[in-house]
Design an enzyme around this catalytic site. Structure first.
Site, short mmCIF file in Angstrom:
data_model
loop_
_atom_site.label_atom_id
_atom_site.label_comp_id
_atom_site.label_asym_id
_atom_site.label_seq_id
_atom_site.Cartn_x
_atom_site.Cartn_y
_atom_site.Cartn_z
N GLY A 1 -5.07 7.77 13.80
CA GLY A 1 -4.58 7.06 15.12
C GLY A 1 -5.66 6.53 15.85
O GLY A 1 -6.77 6.13 14.92
N ASP B 1 1.85 12.23 5.54
CA ASP B 1 1.31 11.44 6.28
C ASP B 1 0.80 12.55 7.64
O ASP B 1 0.52 12.09 8.62
CB ASP B 1 1.97 10.23 7.04
CG ASP B 1 1.15 9.39 7.53
OD1 ASP B 1 -0.27 9.18 7.44
OD2 ASP B 1 1.48 8.28 8.35
#
Length: 390
Positions: free
Chosen positions: A68, A286
């Protein structure tokens, strides 16, 4: 210590019937009916009646350092913990970097992978990140593969995405070529893990590599292929026409799917119905990566965190919701990624294989017990081995 699993229904992933499994020195030693306990040795007996036994799951795309950051520094997701992995029946992970290859480095990724292995599971990593030119540990992709034991490929290289470095197809081809040669020279997979965005180019770069060079499709694994029906259809065509391999991402909220996103279990059924060979399909989570929501102009509106446990959820939904046979539903999370990654002792239940095993309740398919290299990680649905800081 020896471990004996008694009278469980074994899926290897093909169904082997009701058998006992004898484990010694982190490997499966024997599979047979009614293996006697050897009284001269300490034997840990796990009763398998009412249980199904699967190979430990392989997750080929996990942000073990966190991911992120697309919404600025405070949106960087945290590092993964051991039980985030083992409670999902996963015993082998491949760590990767994503958008941010600056504040999260390949050296830190390698250290995190070694730490998780010390805590009990098997770990590998990709060199690189979204960025092109690829940032590596030694200075180039080939050297990383040849000289660093845990590096099995390169990735996740981003294409067809507004966050990518917008590489040309020639630059992309060079990355695949270097990764393949590094794999050949090191006896490793040499696999390029490819982040697929939702741009209009879709799988055109991969088609170029297969059609215009001598590189086989086995060295490329495009992931997030189920982010849209359009991309999934392109993936089906690529797999059927060119023999390409594709990877469906399991981290999504099944109750709040993004517009046109396809649930991984549903995507597997669609691919099989459309004639994609079952050995060409993989799942990955993921895990610990961010799940950003972008506006049409590319502004990050919010994000969640991917979960490794979603891998098992989607396997279970393949069986319970999509009606697939257990053996077939296991392939994308066991034998298929093990073959792609050239992990010869992973993904199957057989003598000589690593004792990575999942015991699930037959009636519900819920995980009951997890062993990694013969060591109990989860028992009676409770972690018995926790990470250092858990």
């Amino acid at each position: 210590m020896l471990t004996l699993i008694r009278k469980a229904k074994i899926y290897a992933p093909e169904y082997l019937g009701v058998q006992d499994i004898l484990i010694a020195d982190s490997r499966i030693q024997k599979i047979a009916p009614d293996i006697p306990a050897v009284s001269d040795y300490e034997v840990q007996v796990l009763e398998g009646e009412g249980m199904l036994v699967f190979p430990g799951f392989l997750d080929s795309h996990v942000h073990i350092l966190g991911g992120g950051g697309e919404g600025s520094y405070h949106t960087r997701t945290p590092e993964i913990m051991l039980t985030d992995i083992t409670l999902g029946g996963v015993t082998t992970v491949v760590g990767c970097l994503g958008t941010d290859g600056t504040t999260r480095s390949a050296a830190s990724l390698l250290a995190k992978a070694r730490g998780l292995e010390e805590e009990g599971i098997s770990t590998y990593i990709y060199t690189g990140s979204y960025q092109v030119p690829v940032r590596t540990l030694t200075g180039n992709i080939l050297d990383d593969l040849i000289l660093i034991d845990k590096v099995v490929g390169c990735g996740e290289i981003a294409i067809s995405d507004h966050r990518s470095s917008q590489p040309t197809r020639e630059e992309f081809t060079r990355i695949v070529a270097d990764t393949r040669v590094g794999g050949i020279l090191s006896g490793k997979a040499g696999l390029v893990n490819i982040h697929m965005g939702d741009g209009p180019r879709m799988l055109s770069y991969l088609r170029y590599v297969v059609e215009e060079t001598e590189i086989p499709p086995v060295n490329m694994l495009p992931t997030h292929i189920n982010r849209s029906t359009r991309l999934l259809r392109d993936g089906i065509s690529y797999a059927r026409e060119l023999g390409g391999f594709v990877d469906l991402t399991t981290s999504s909220d099944p109750d709040f799917l993004e517009e046109d996103e396809v649930k991984a279990s549903t995507g597997l059924r669609m691919m099989l119905e459309d004639g994609v060979p079952e050995h060409q399909i993989a799942f990955s989570s993921d895990g610990q990566g961010s799940m950003p929501i972008f506006s049409k102009d590319g502004t990050c509106l919010g994000l969640g965190v991917g979960k490794v446990t979603s891998l098992y959820r989607e396997f279970r939904d393949c069986v319970l919701q999509e009606g697939l046979d257990i053996s077939r539903a296991l392939l994308p999370v066991t034998a298929n990624p093990a073959a792609l990654l050239k992990l010869s002792r992973k993904g199957r239940i057989a003598p000589g294989m690593d004792a990575d095993l999942v015991l699930a309740e037959e009636n519900t398919l819920e995980i009951h017990t997890v062993l990694a290299r013969g060591n109990l990680m989860v028992q009676d649905k409770i972690p018995v081995q926790k990470g250092t800081f858990e």
